[in-house]
Design a protein around this motif. Structure first.
Motif, PDB file in Angstrom:
ATOM      1  N   CYS A  70     -50.017 -14.582  79.260  1.00  0.00           N
ATOM      2  CA  CYS A  70     -49.633 -14.583  77.845  1.00  0.00           C
ATOM      3  C   CYS A  70     -49.257 -13.173  77.387  1.00  0.00           C
ATOM      4  O   CYS A  70     -48.317 -13.002  76.606  1.00  0.00           O
ATOM      5  CB  CYS A  70     -50.758 -15.143  76.988  1.00  0.00           C
ATOM      6  SG  CYS A  70     -50.977 -16.931  77.168  1.00  0.00           S
ATOM      7  N   MET A 103     -35.444 -24.875  81.240  1.00  0.00           N
ATOM      8  CA  MET A 103     -36.628 -25.730  81.414  1.00  0.00           C
ATOM      9  C   MET A 103     -36.220 -27.197  81.524  1.00  0.00           C
ATOM     10  O   MET A 103     -36.764 -27.937  82.346  1.00  0.00           O
ATOM     11  CB  MET A 103     -37.585 -25.564  80.229  1.00  0.00           C
ATOM     12  CG  MET A 103     -38.292 -24.250  80.173  1.00  0.00           C
ATOM     13  SD  MET A 103     -39.283 -24.173  78.648  1.00  0.00           S
ATOM     14  CE  MET A 103     -39.672 -22.432  78.598  1.00  0.00           C
ATOM     15  N   PHE A 110     -41.239 -28.739  84.340  1.00  0.00           N
ATOM     16  CA  PHE A 110     -41.379 -28.846  82.889  1.00  0.00           C
ATOM     17  C   PHE A 110     -41.192 -30.292  82.453  1.00  0.00           C
ATOM     18  O   PHE A 110     -40.073 -30.732  82.184  1.00  0.00           O
ATOM     19  CB  PHE A 110     -40.321 -27.975  82.186  1.00  0.00           C
ATOM     20  CG  PHE A 110     -40.480 -26.511  82.419  1.00  0.00           C
ATOM     21  CD1 PHE A 110     -41.394 -25.773  81.689  1.00  0.00           C
ATOM     22  CD2 PHE A 110     -39.703 -25.852  83.357  1.00  0.00           C
ATOM     23  CE1 PHE A 110     -41.544 -24.414  81.886  1.00  0.00           C
ATOM     24  CE2 PHE A 110     -39.845 -24.496  83.565  1.00  0.00           C
ATOM     25  CZ  PHE A 110     -40.764 -23.767  82.829  1.00  0.00           C
ATOM     26  N   THR A 117     -44.336 -26.785  73.795  1.00  0.00           N
ATOM     27  CA  THR A 117     -45.424 -25.801  73.844  1.00  0.00           C
ATOM     28  C   THR A 117     -44.931 -24.480  74.399  1.00  0.00           C
ATOM     29  O   THR A 117     -45.230 -23.410  73.857  1.00  0.00           O
ATOM     30  CB  THR A 117     -46.603 -26.333  74.695  1.00  0.00           C
ATOM     31  OG1 THR A 117     -47.063 -27.556  74.133  1.00  0.00           O
ATOM     32  CG2 THR A 117     -47.747 -25.328  74.746  1.00  0.00           C
ATOM     33  N   MET A 118     -44.168 -24.536  75.489  1.00  0.00           N
ATOM     34  CA  MET A 118     -43.656 -23.302  76.080  1.00  0.00           C
ATOM     35  C   MET A 118     -42.670 -22.622  75.124  1.00  0.00           C
ATOM     36  O   MET A 118     -42.698 -21.404  74.955  1.00  0.00           O
ATOM     37  CB  MET A 118     -42.992 -23.577  77.432  1.00  0.00           C
ATOM     38  CG  MET A 118     -43.950 -24.140  78.483  1.00  0.00           C
ATOM     39  SD  MET A 118     -45.378 -23.072  78.824  1.00  0.00           S
ATOM     40  CE  MET A 118     -46.731 -24.175  78.410  1.00  0.00           C
ATOM     41  N   ARG A 135     -51.366 -20.488  71.052  1.00  0.00           N
ATOM     42  CA  ARG A 135     -51.660 -21.681  71.856  1.00  0.00           C
ATOM     43  C   ARG A 135     -53.093 -22.152  71.642  1.00  0.00           C
ATOM     44  O   ARG A 135     -53.364 -23.355  71.600  1.00  0.00           O
ATOM     45  CB  ARG A 135     -51.398 -21.372  73.339  1.00  0.00           C
ATOM     46  CG  ARG A 135     -51.853 -22.431  74.334  1.00  0.00           C
ATOM     47  CD  ARG A 135     -51.198 -23.775  74.051  1.00  0.00           C
ATOM     48  NE  ARG A 135     -51.758 -24.808  74.875  1.00  0.00           N
ATOM     49  CZ  ARG A 135     -52.909 -25.444  74.648  1.00  0.00           C
ATOM     50  NH1 ARG A 135     -53.637 -25.150  73.596  1.00  0.00           N
ATOM     51  NH2 ARG A 135     -53.333 -26.394  75.452  1.00  0.00           N
ATOM     52  N   GLU A 145     -50.311 -27.716  81.888  1.00  0.00           N
ATOM     53  CA  GLU A 145     -49.619 -26.540  81.354  1.00  0.00           C
ATOM     54  C   GLU A 145     -49.613 -25.346  82.308  1.00  0.00           C
ATOM     55  O   GLU A 145     -48.902 -24.374  82.064  1.00  0.00           O
ATOM     56  CB  GLU A 145     -50.264 -26.094  80.030  1.00  0.00           C
ATOM     57  CG  GLU A 145     -50.062 -27.082  78.915  1.00  0.00           C
ATOM     58  CD  GLU A 145     -50.855 -26.733  77.672  1.00  0.00           C
ATOM     59  OE1 GLU A 145     -50.323 -26.921  76.572  1.00  0.00           O
ATOM     60  OE2 GLU A 145     -52.015 -26.276  77.809  1.00  0.00           O
ATOM     61  N   PRO A 148     -46.074 -24.862  84.183  1.00  0.00           N
ATOM     62  CA  PRO A 148     -45.072 -24.475  83.193  1.00  0.00           C
ATOM     63  C   PRO A 148     -45.310 -23.087  82.592  1.00  0.00           C
ATOM     64  O   PRO A 148     -44.351 -22.359  82.323  1.00  0.00           O
ATOM     65  CB  PRO A 148     -45.179 -25.570  82.123  1.00  0.00           C
ATOM     66  CG  PRO A 148     -45.687 -26.757  82.866  1.00  0.00           C
ATOM     67  CD  PRO A 148     -46.635 -26.184  83.892  1.00  0.00           C
ATOM     68  N   LEU A 149     -46.571 -22.703  82.398  1.00  0.00           N
ATOM     69  CA  LEU A 149     -46.853 -21.361  81.874  1.00  0.00           C
ATOM     70  C   LEU A 149     -46.372 -20.296  82.855  1.00  0.00           C
ATOM     71  O   LEU A 149     -45.702 -19.333  82.478  1.00  0.00           O
ATOM     72  CB  LEU A 149     -48.345 -21.181  81.599  1.00  0.00           C
ATOM     73  CG  LEU A 149     -48.765 -19.766  81.171  1.00  0.00           C
ATOM     74  CD1 LEU A 149     -48.092 -19.362  79.872  1.00  0.00           C
ATOM     75  CD2 LEU A 149     -50.276 -19.671  81.068  1.00  0.00           C
ATOM     76  N   THR A 152     -42.563 -20.348  82.896  1.00  0.00           N
ATOM     77  CA  THR A 152     -42.024 -19.742  81.681  1.00  0.00           C
ATOM     78  C   THR A 152     -42.052 -18.228  81.788  1.00  0.00           C
ATOM     79  O   THR A 152     -41.080 -17.545  81.438  1.00  0.00           O
ATOM     80  CB  THR A 152     -42.814 -20.208  80.438  1.00  0.00           C
ATOM     81  OG1 THR A 152     -42.703 -21.633  80.329  1.00  0.00           O
ATOM     82  CG2 THR A 152     -42.308 -19.547  79.163  1.00  0.00           C
ATOM     83  N   THR A 153     -43.140 -17.696  82.297  1.00  0.00           N
ATOM     84  CA  THR A 153     -43.268 -16.248  82.453  1.00  0.00           C
ATOM     85  C   THR A 153     -42.243 -15.734  83.457  1.00  0.00           C
ATOM     86  O   THR A 153     -41.617 -14.690  83.237  1.00  0.00           O
ATOM     87  CB  THR A 153     -44.699 -15.879  82.880  1.00  0.00           C
ATOM     88  OG1 THR A 153     -45.632 -16.546  82.013  1.00  0.00           O
ATOM     89  CG2 THR A 153     -44.939 -14.382  82.780  1.00  0.00           C
TER      90      THR A 153
END
Length: 187
Positions: A70, A103, A110, A117-118, A135, A145, A148-149, A152-153
């Protein structure tokens, strides 16, 4: 960093722990290298290594890794926000549609219900809020999640690299230099 004219939010980054940014960066850098190398064979081996690493962390270490991811999202979006402002562009308008579009092309990573959320985490970070605290308003992380987290990063780091002139190591260097500066400031 919140803007001076905005009221303090409970999602302000100053209230969030940074987590284990170094470990999160190691995982993200490893993923970026695999993408840039076009390595699909090593993907299974690399996933096994990452799984072993995260399993060795224990619950507290895993939470630190999540917090670190995060923090990376926040730092990348902060850098992108500054880069966009230099060109009179809006970071949300510039980054979020591109990443959400990517995504949507990756349905195995995803699932459709995870994308909001992302995207929300990207918007939170783009507006100067902590993605972790944003979040947290919606409960504990779910196992659905986790990938996907991470993805996403990685997508965000790759976007930073492209914005920085297709410099494949820019995002990693950006964070490594920030960590080094933080260590020097503490000393």
């Amino acid at each position: 960093m919140s803007s001076p004219s905005s009221p303090q939010s409970p999602c302000d980054p100053e209230y969030a722990s940074a987590g284990d940014v170094s470990a999160a960066l190691m995982v993200i850098d490893s993923r970026l290298k695999a993408i840039y190398d076009g390595s699909t064979e090593a993907d299974g081996e690399q996933q096994k290594m990452v799984d072993q690493f995260t399993a060795s962390l224990g619950p507290a270490g895993f939470d630190e890794l999540l917090d670190g991811a995060c923090t990376l999202i926040y730092m990348f979006m902060h850098w992108l926000r500054m880069a966009c402002e230099d060109h009179d562009e809006d970071v949300i308008e510039h980054v979020v549609p591109a990443l959400v579009g990517t995504m949507r092309m990756m349905p195995r990573t995803f699932r459709p219900e995870i994308i909001p959320t992302m995207a929300g985490m990207l918007v939170a970070a783009g507006t100067g809020l902590s993605p972790k605290l944003w979040r947290a308003q919606y409960g504990d992380w779910t196992s659905a999640e986790m990938n996907p987290l991470e993805a996403t990063t990685v997508l965000l780091a790759e976007h930073v690299n492209r914005v920085a002139g297709d410099d494949r190591d820019f995002a990693t260097r950006l964070i490594a230099e920030a960590l080094s500066k933080a260590d020097q400031d503490r000393a």
